[in-house]
Scaffold this motif. Structure first.
Motif, mmCIF file in Angstrom:
data_model
loop_
_atom_site.group_PDB
_atom_site.id
_atom_site.type_symbol
_atom_site.label_atom_id
_atom_site.label_comp_id
_atom_site.label_asym_id
_atom_site.label_seq_id
_atom_site.Cartn_x
_atom_site.Cartn_y
_atom_site.Cartn_z
ATOM 1 N N LEU A 1 -10.679 -3.204 -53.926
ATOM 2 C CA LEU A 1 -10.222 -2.809 -52.597
ATOM 3 C C LEU A 1 -11.328 -2.117 -51.799
ATOM 4 N N GLU A 2 -12.029 -1.210 -52.455
ATOM 5 C CA GLU A 2 -13.097 -0.494 -51.755
ATOM 6 C C GLU A 2 -14.141 -1.475 -51.230
ATOM 7 N N TRP A 3 -14.435 -2.478 -52.076
ATOM 8 C CA TRP A 3 -15.450 -3.431 -51.683
ATOM 9 C C TRP A 3 -15.014 -4.196 -50.430
ATOM 10 N N ILE A 4 -13.764 -4.714 -50.417
ATOM 11 C CA ILE A 4 -13.380 -5.498 -49.238
ATOM 12 C C ILE A 4 -13.097 -4.595 -48.032
ATOM 13 N N CYS A 5 -12.637 -3.358 -48.288
ATOM 14 C CA CYS A 5 -12.337 -2.486 -47.144
ATOM 15 C C CYS A 5 -13.609 -2.000 -46.461
ATOM 16 N N ARG A 6 -14.694 -1.874 -47.222
ATOM 17 C CA ARG A 6 -15.946 -1.420 -46.628
ATOM 18 C C ARG A 6 -16.793 -2.564 -46.102
ATOM 19 N N SER A 7 -16.327 -3.789 -46.303
ATOM 20 C CA SER A 7 -17.089 -4.945 -45.823
ATOM 21 C C SER A 7 -16.807 -5.168 -44.339
ATOM 22 N N SER A 8 -17.455 -6.195 -43.798
ATOM 23 C CA SER A 8 -17.190 -6.537 -42.405
ATOM 24 C C SER A 8 -15.731 -6.941 -42.227
ATOM 25 N N TRP A 9 -15.148 -7.457 -43.298
ATOM 26 C CA TRP A 9 -13.726 -7.841 -43.217
ATOM 27 C C TRP A 9 -12.852 -6.614 -43.002
ATOM 28 N N GLY A 10 -13.125 -5.547 -43.755
ATOM 29 C CA GLY A 10 -12.364 -4.317 -43.581
ATOM 30 C C GLY A 10 -12.558 -3.737 -42.182
ATOM 31 N N ARG A 11 -13.780 -3.866 -41.685
ATOM 32 C CA ARG A 11 -14.052 -3.371 -40.329
ATOM 33 C C ARG A 11 -13.256 -4.186 -39.303
ATOM 34 N N ALA A 12 -13.154 -5.502 -39.546
ATOM 35 C CA ALA A 12 -12.362 -6.341 -38.647
ATOM 36 C C ALA A 12 -10.887 -5.942 -38.695
ATOM 37 N N LEU A 13 -10.404 -5.569 -39.889
ATOM 38 C CA LEU A 13 -9.016 -5.100 -40.003
ATOM 39 C C LEU A 13 -8.802 -3.883 -39.126
ATOM 40 N N ARG A 14 -9.742 -2.935 -39.208
ATOM 41 C CA ARG A 14 -9.590 -1.704 -38.433
ATOM 42 C C ARG A 14 -9.716 -1.982 -36.943
ATOM 43 N N ALA A 15 -10.589 -2.922 -36.586
ATOM 44 C CA ALA A 15 -10.705 -3.303 -35.172
ATOM 45 C C ALA A 15 -9.379 -3.871 -34.673
ATOM 46 N N MET A 16 -8.766 -4.711 -35.497
ATOM 47 C CA MET A 16 -7.476 -5.302 -35.131
ATOM 48 C C MET A 16 -6.396 -4.224 -35.002
ATOM 49 N N ARG A 17 -6.431 -3.246 -35.932
ATOM 50 C CA ARG A 17 -5.469 -2.145 -35.888
ATOM 51 C C ARG A 17 -5.630 -1.361 -34.585
ATOM 52 N N GLU A 18 -6.876 -1.135 -34.174
ATOM 53 C CA GLU A 18 -7.115 -0.316 -32.986
ATOM 54 C C GLU A 18 -6.719 -1.049 -31.707
ATOM 55 N N ASP A 19 -7.057 -2.320 -31.602
ATOM 56 C CA ASP A 19 -6.757 -3.058 -30.373
ATOM 57 C C ASP A 19 -6.805 -4.549 -30.663
ATOM 58 N N ASP A 20 -5.649 -5.161 -30.822
ATOM 59 C CA ASP A 20 -5.678 -6.572 -31.220
ATOM 60 C C ASP A 20 -6.127 -7.481 -30.080
ATOM 61 N N ILE A 21 -5.890 -7.053 -28.832
ATOM 62 C CA ILE A 21 -6.340 -7.896 -27.711
ATOM 63 C C ILE A 21 -7.866 -7.905 -27.654
ATOM 64 N N LEU A 22 -8.448 -6.707 -27.737
ATOM 65 C CA LEU A 22 -9.904 -6.623 -27.714
ATOM 66 C C LEU A 22 -10.491 -7.349 -28.925
ATOM 67 N N ALA A 23 -9.841 -7.213 -30.089
ATOM 68 C CA ALA A 23 -10.332 -7.889 -31.294
ATOM 69 C C ALA A 23 -10.354 -9.396 -31.079
ATOM 70 N N SER A 24 -9.320 -9.931 -30.423
ATOM 71 C CA SER A 24 -9.309 -11.376 -30.220
ATOM 72 C C SER A 24 -10.405 -11.783 -29.237
ATOM 73 N N HIS A 25 -10.777 -10.887 -28.342
ATOM 74 C CA HIS A 25 -11.840 -11.240 -27.392
ATOM 75 C C HIS A 25 -13.233 -11.111 -27.973
ATOM 76 N N VAL A 26 -13.361 -10.573 -29.173
ATOM 77 C CA VAL A 26 -14.655 -10.666 -29.834
ATOM 78 C C VAL A 26 -14.627 -11.793 -30.871
ATOM 79 N N GLY A 27 -13.602 -12.642 -30.805
ATOM 80 C CA GLY A 27 -13.599 -13.862 -31.607
ATOM 81 C C GLY A 27 -12.803 -13.787 -32.894
#
Lengths: 334, 264
Positions: free
Chosen positions: A168-194
């Motif tokens: 879990l730590e490995w995937i949460c600290r990866s770019s994937w985990g960062r994308a999860l947090r980006a989605m949590r913060e703002d899914d509209i903005l996340a979709s506009h970064v692709g």
């Protein structure tokens, strides 16, 4: 006393897995899964029925998916069942058409309906009586005393926790985990970064469901029984409080939350002398957990171990560029 | 009386438009916010979209970026019909946008947000995270790019701030940078000057001009007409969900229909 400690430690391991599962879905990805307990439960049921053997062999229990699989297949089947249910419900519920708060309510309703259906329909998982006599892994071959087997299970579940933690730590600290947090913060903005937010939601929901199913499978292998009493919809909130108290989006915080909420404060009222009407002191568990949640909100809104701040480091080349004047190397044209 | 709207189809035939919007309509329930507008933006062109409040500018923008579904018409980006594509697909095809109230990732640091924007789809793929070769290199390159954008703006000191800790002007900068960092071919801006200190406006205008000079098309909704006059090659005027005039700023400023729409 030894048995009490060992049982508590196994519960700590199970609740830690539970908190990690919900932390991934809610803490990292922002999915409010009020029906979390259903995923643990299906993992437990499927692990039980795939270990119990065929129900037609003259047993007193009726259930589906009967099989007698050797360890570790029931654990794997339970994990897969949690993932499969998460995929199914995720595709139906986590759509763009339903607002996130309604999604949370639908999950809660699904949990209530599921408990009702399983309790009343004995053909599924033996109804309200639940399943019992689930064989414990290795218990037949190791010939350990009751106490020693409990301690064996402590070591076994802790080892599994360590593996899950590092994964879990490995995937949460990866770019994937960062994308999860980006989605949590703002899914509209996340979709506009692709980022394909819908797909990412389903993927993280399935992984969380798999860990929930795994925790249920491990629990039923330890307890040997599983019935609708064990997974009333309020159990989801115990795990939610664990994540809140420990700190959202922090897997180490989830361990602390799992230790404090269900294991320490959740079991404390059962040590009180019986008072008032029968069952009152046991029900104080809910009062204590609610008080713990509210106290956390006031004192540490981000939890005991909050999500940390990522400090960006420049790569060496960039750090040096402004500091060091360009030096012509020997033999260079410049 | 119908004043002839000023249109210059010649500029459209000169080179294929980067963004071509045809008969676009947007409905919210029974309310028609955009009633069949047609406009185009060429490479390196800055087009202003102006009009009174409620004219349908933001709805048109949202339909172009994929945030609200179009109920009719087509949106063609770089020759490809994107009308039915989700916002993330349009982003991958080179469409960037900013928001009327600047959006940043509140709980991510500025640096993390920028790197997330550079990595985009590949960073959000679990498969590529697990087995991806060159993942570390991609992260490093994304990081360098984020630093370069911050350095250029002289804002490297905000790299480790959470989005929620930024000032209004910094939020604007980050919002725009999130859209710019992947060098989009087409940039859609919704009132980018709101909340920007007047002293910084010229700097922002220069930045947009240099982005356009590299071939990026820009469609900008803006209320400050002096910004529109200073920046835009062409202006499209909307009122009540319709395009009522198009032309250079001087041409539409002289248009009686436009004056009436703004005064009524």
């Amino acid at each position: 006393m030894s048995a009490f400690v060992s049982i508590s430690l196994v519960y700590l391991a199970i609740y830690t897995l539970s908190a990690w599962s919900l932390n991934l879905q809610y803490g990292y990805a922002g999915i409010i899964n009020f029906g979390w307990i259903v995923f643990q439960s299906i993992g437990a049921y499927v692990a039980a029925t795939t270990a119990l053997g065929s129900p037609t062999s003259g047993g007193f229990q009726t259930y589906i998916f009967g099989a007698r699989l050797g360890f570790p297949l029931p654990l794997i089947m339970g994990t897969l069942a949690g993932a499969a249910l998460a995929l199914l419900l995720g595709l139906i519920i986590l759509t763009r058409r339903i607002r996130p708060d309604f999604q949370a309510i639908i999950m809660l309703v699904v949990a209530i309906i599921a408990a009702e259906v399983v309790s009343t329909n004995t053909a599924l998982f033996n109804g309200a009586n639940g399943l019992s006599n689930v064989p414990q892994p290795f218990n037949g071959v190791m010939h350990l005393s009751y106490n020693n087997y409990q301690w064996f299970f402590v070591a076994f579940s802790f080892a599994l926790c360590i593996i899950v933690y590092f994964g879990l730590e490995w995937i949460c600290r990866s770019s994937w985990g960062r994308a999860l947090r980006a989605m949590r913060e703002d899914d509209i903005l996340a979709s506009h970064v692709g980022i394909n937010v819908q797909a990412l939601r389903i993927v993280v929901f399935v992984i969380g469901g798999a860990i929930a199913g795994f925790s249920g499978a491990l629990l039923v292998e330890f307890l040997g029984t599983w019935s609708p009493d064990a997974w009333s919809f309020v159990e989801s909130f115990v795990v939610f409080v664990s994540v809140y108290v420990g700190g959202r989006a922090n897997n180490r915080g989830a361990i602390i939350g799992a230790f404090l909420v269900p294991v320490v404060f959740g079991t404390m009222p059962s040590f009180l002398p019986e008072f008032g009407y029968p069952g009152l002191s046991a029900n104080l568990e809910w009062l204590v957990i609610a008080a713990l949640w509210l106290t956390t909100f006031y004192l540490r809104p981000a939890g005991i171990l909050p999500e940390g701040r990522f400090i960006a480091r420049r790569t060496r080349a960039r750090e040096q560029a402004p500091v060091m004047p360009p030096i012509a190397k020997q033999g260079s044209v410049a | 009386m119908l004043a002839p709207s000023i249109d210059r189809p010649s500029s459209m035939t000169a080179q294929p438009a980067l963004l071509a919007v045809r008969d676009l309509t947007v409905d919210y329930g029974g309310v028609r916010a955009v009633g069949g507008i047609t406009l185009h933006v060429g490479r390196g062109e800055i087009v202003g979209l102006i009009g009174p409040n409620g004219a349908g500018k933001s709805s048109a923008l949202n339909a172009i970026s994929g945030d609200v579904p179009a109920s009719g018409g087509t949106v063609v980006l770089n020759g490809r019909d994107v009308t039915r594509l989700a916002a993330y697909r349009r982003s991958r095809l080179g469409l960037g946008r900013t928001f009327q109230t600047a959006k940043v990732f509140e709980g991510l640091t500025v640096y993390e947000g920028l790197v997330t924007a550079v990595r985009g789809a590949s960073g959000a793929s679990l498969w590529q995270t697990i087995i991806g070769r060159g993942r570390r290199l991609e992260e490093e390159q994304a990081g360098e790019r984020a630093w370069r954008m911050l350095d250029q703006a002289g804002l490297d000191h905000i790299a480790d701030l959470f989005g929620r800790e930024l000032s209004g002007g910094q939020r604007r900068f980050v919002d725009l940078t999130l859209a710019l960092i992947k060098e989009p071919q087409m940039l859609v801006l919704d009132e980018p000057m709101v909340g920007v200190a007047p002293s910084l406006v010229p700097r922002l205008l220069n930045q947009l001009r240099s982005v356009a000079a590299q071939g990026t098309g820009i469609l900008i909704v803006e209320h400050a007409l002096e910004v529109v006059a200073a920046l835009c090659d062409r202006v499209v005027v909307m009122a009540a969900g319709q395009v009522i005039a198009q032309g250079t700023y001087d041409e539409i400023a002289a248009d009686t229909e436009v004056r009436r729409a703004y005064l009524s």
